[in-house]
Design an enzyme around this catalytic site. Structure first.
Site, PDB file in Angstrom:
ATOM      1  N   ASP A  27      52.000  70.839 124.240  1.00 13.06           N
ATOM      2  CA  ASP A  27      51.103  70.320 125.268  1.00 13.06           C
ATOM      3  C   ASP A  27      51.059  68.797 125.180  1.00 13.06           C
ATOM      4  O   ASP A  27      50.704  68.224 124.145  1.00 13.06           O
ATOM      5  CB  ASP A  27      49.699  70.899 125.067  1.00 13.06           C
ATOM      6  CG  ASP A  27      48.730  70.408 126.130  1.00 13.06           C
ATOM      7  OD1 ASP A  27      48.666  71.041 127.203  1.00 13.06           O
ATOM      8  OD2 ASP A  27      48.050  69.389 125.899  1.00 13.06           O
ATOM      9  N   TYR A  77      48.875  60.603 127.270  1.00 10.34           N
ATOM     10  CA  TYR A  77      48.877  60.686 125.808  1.00 10.34           C
ATOM     11  C   TYR A  77      49.907  59.747 125.170  1.00 10.34           C
ATOM     12  O   TYR A  77      49.832  59.496 123.974  1.00 10.34           O
ATOM     13  CB  TYR A  77      49.205  62.107 125.349  1.00 10.34           C
ATOM     14  CG  TYR A  77      48.211  63.170 125.728  1.00 10.34           C
ATOM     15  CD1 TYR A  77      46.933  62.857 126.196  1.00 10.34           C
ATOM     16  CD2 TYR A  77      48.551  64.516 125.614  1.00 10.34           C
ATOM     17  CE1 TYR A  77      46.046  63.851 126.543  1.00 10.34           C
ATOM     18  CE2 TYR A  77      47.667  65.518 125.953  1.00 10.34           C
ATOM     19  CZ  TYR A  77      46.415  65.182 126.424  1.00 10.34           C
ATOM     20  OH  TYR A  77      45.542  66.172 126.762  1.00 10.34           O
ATOM     21  N   LYS A 103      50.802  66.665 132.126  1.00  8.04           N
ATOM     22  CA  LYS A 103      49.685  66.516 133.052  1.00  8.04           C
ATOM     23  C   LYS A 103      49.770  65.224 133.856  1.00  8.04           C
ATOM     24  O   LYS A 103      50.302  64.220 133.382  1.00  8.04           O
ATOM     25  CB  LYS A 103      48.357  66.542 132.276  1.00  8.04           C
ATOM     26  CG  LYS A 103      48.209  67.729 131.336  1.00  8.04           C
ATOM     27  CD  LYS A 103      46.899  67.682 130.582  1.00  8.04           C
ATOM     28  CE  LYS A 103      46.899  68.661 129.433  1.00  8.04           C
ATOM     29  NZ  LYS A 103      47.718  68.201 128.298  1.00  8.04           N
ATOM     30  N   HIS A 151      45.320  66.643 135.665  1.00  9.31           N
ATOM     31  CA  HIS A 151      44.563  66.400 134.440  1.00  9.31           C
ATOM     32  C   HIS A 151      43.053  66.471 134.651  1.00  9.31           C
ATOM     33  O   HIS A 151      42.307  66.872 133.750  1.00  9.31           O
ATOM     34  CB  HIS A 151      44.943  65.034 133.870  1.00  9.31           C
ATOM     35  CG  HIS A 151      44.795  64.950 132.374  1.00  9.31           C
ATOM     36  ND1 HIS A 151      45.647  64.222 131.572  1.00  9.31           N
ATOM     37  CD2 HIS A 151      43.893  65.493 131.529  1.00  9.31           C
ATOM     38  CE1 HIS A 151      45.281  64.341 130.310  1.00  9.31           C
ATOM     39  NE2 HIS A 151      44.210  65.095 130.262  1.00  9.31           N
TER      40      HIS A 151
END
Length: 320
Positions: free
Chosen positions: A56, A61, A91, A124
């Site tokens: 994930d 990120y 996302k 997201h």
């Protein structure tokens, strides 16, 4: 074991999404405030050795590139036979949460990951920010109206182009899901939300079950040690009692509870022993007494949202 022999991977159960694709119930999460690219890459390679197949990530990120490097290394080392053995989720961030930016954002994620397609692409958050501002958290004047229908139409286009096998959402309340389902041609396969023993989201779980939307829990252990998390799960005396009775850790009991609710989850530990322990939840079951204790745990949401001001009413519509 010879250098070319693959280590035995721990079998992890799958859940079948309404898009007909199978998704491992345990994901290796990569959203962190501290870890650098080398740490993420090394941890991902080790995760593959241990049996993790669902990873994930998200554009925000900044873990897509090291993950892509880890996948390439795992293939080169013979830890994987092909990319198809992996399930990769990424996302769409708020600054790209605009109809005309969805496809370019996905293409950028694929480039970072070194992949031709994703297994799952998520919106997201049901919010949009000014395209030129990519940050966390946001100020109120940096957010703009969210064109849910336009964005979802673009997500469906990404699916039709074969760039992602499934599409879904994150941080959507039941009311947001109802709005989305009112016009979606392709319903969301997954809703990734904060969910753990101290924020159980029973109403949302029941609603998603009726709509065949799989829930993935982030912060399944309460995100202890982060700026947004708490110790409510890991320091729970009730969970400690249950763990002691089963000869398990609090983390294992917490993950087992999620699994028994039909919830998938993304775990974030780069410590090898804890990464192994996350798989050791399929050899026991919780009792009725365990459930009575878990139901007594005080419920508190940890993640308000990606902003410097209170987003509860915007994101969650007053739900609990």
């Amino acid at each position: 074991m010879s250098s070319t022999e693959k280590p035995a991977a721990v079998p992890v159960p799958n859940v079948v999404l309404q898009s007909s694709f199978s998704m491992p119930v345990i994901a290796f999460g990569t959203g962190s405030e501290a870890n650098d690219n080398d740490t993420i890459k090394a941890a991902a390679v080790e995760a593959i050795k241990l049996g993790y197949r669902h990873f994930d990530t998200a554009s925000f990120y900044d873990s897509e590139q090291p993950l892509g490097e880890a996948f390439a290394e795992a293939l080169q080392l013979g830890l994987l036979n092909s990319r198809d053995e992996l399930f990769i989720t990424s996302k769409l961030w708020l600054s790209d949460n605009h109809p005309h930016l969805v496809l370019p954002a996905l293409q950028k994620s694929l480039q970072n990951l070194g992949l031709e397609y994703l297994d799952l692409y998520l919106v997201h958050c049901p919010m949009s920010a000014k395209p030129e501002i990519r940050k966390f958290p946001y100020n109120e004047d940096e957010l703009v109206p969210f064109d849910m229908k336009g964005v979802w139409t673009s997500m469906e286009k990404c699916h039709s182009l074969g760039l992602t096998k499934s599409i879904g959402v994150s941080n959507f309340s039941t009311k947001k899901l109802e709005q989305l389902l009112s016009f979606a041609t392709i319903p969301p396969a997954v809703n990734q939300v904060e969910l753990n023993a101290s924020w159980q989201q029973k109403n949302l779980r029941e609603y998603c079950k009726t709509k065949n939307i799989v829930i993935t829990a982030y912060s399944p252990l309460g995100a202890k040690g982060t700026s947004w998390g708490s110790n409510d799960v890991m320091d729970s005396e009730l969970l400690k009692q249950i763990a002691h009775a089963h000869g398990k850790t609090v983390a294992q009991v917490s993950l087992r509870w999620l699994y028994e609710q039909g919830v998938t989850f993304a775990v974030k530990s780069y410590t090898k022993e804890r990464m192994k322990q996350n798989f050791e939840i399929f050899d026991f079951s919780l009792t009725n007494d365990d459930y009575q204790k878990i139901n007594q745990i005080k419920q508190t949401r940890k993640m308000n949202g990606p902003a410097t001001f209170d987003l509860s009413d915007i994101l969650w519509d007053g739900e609990n």
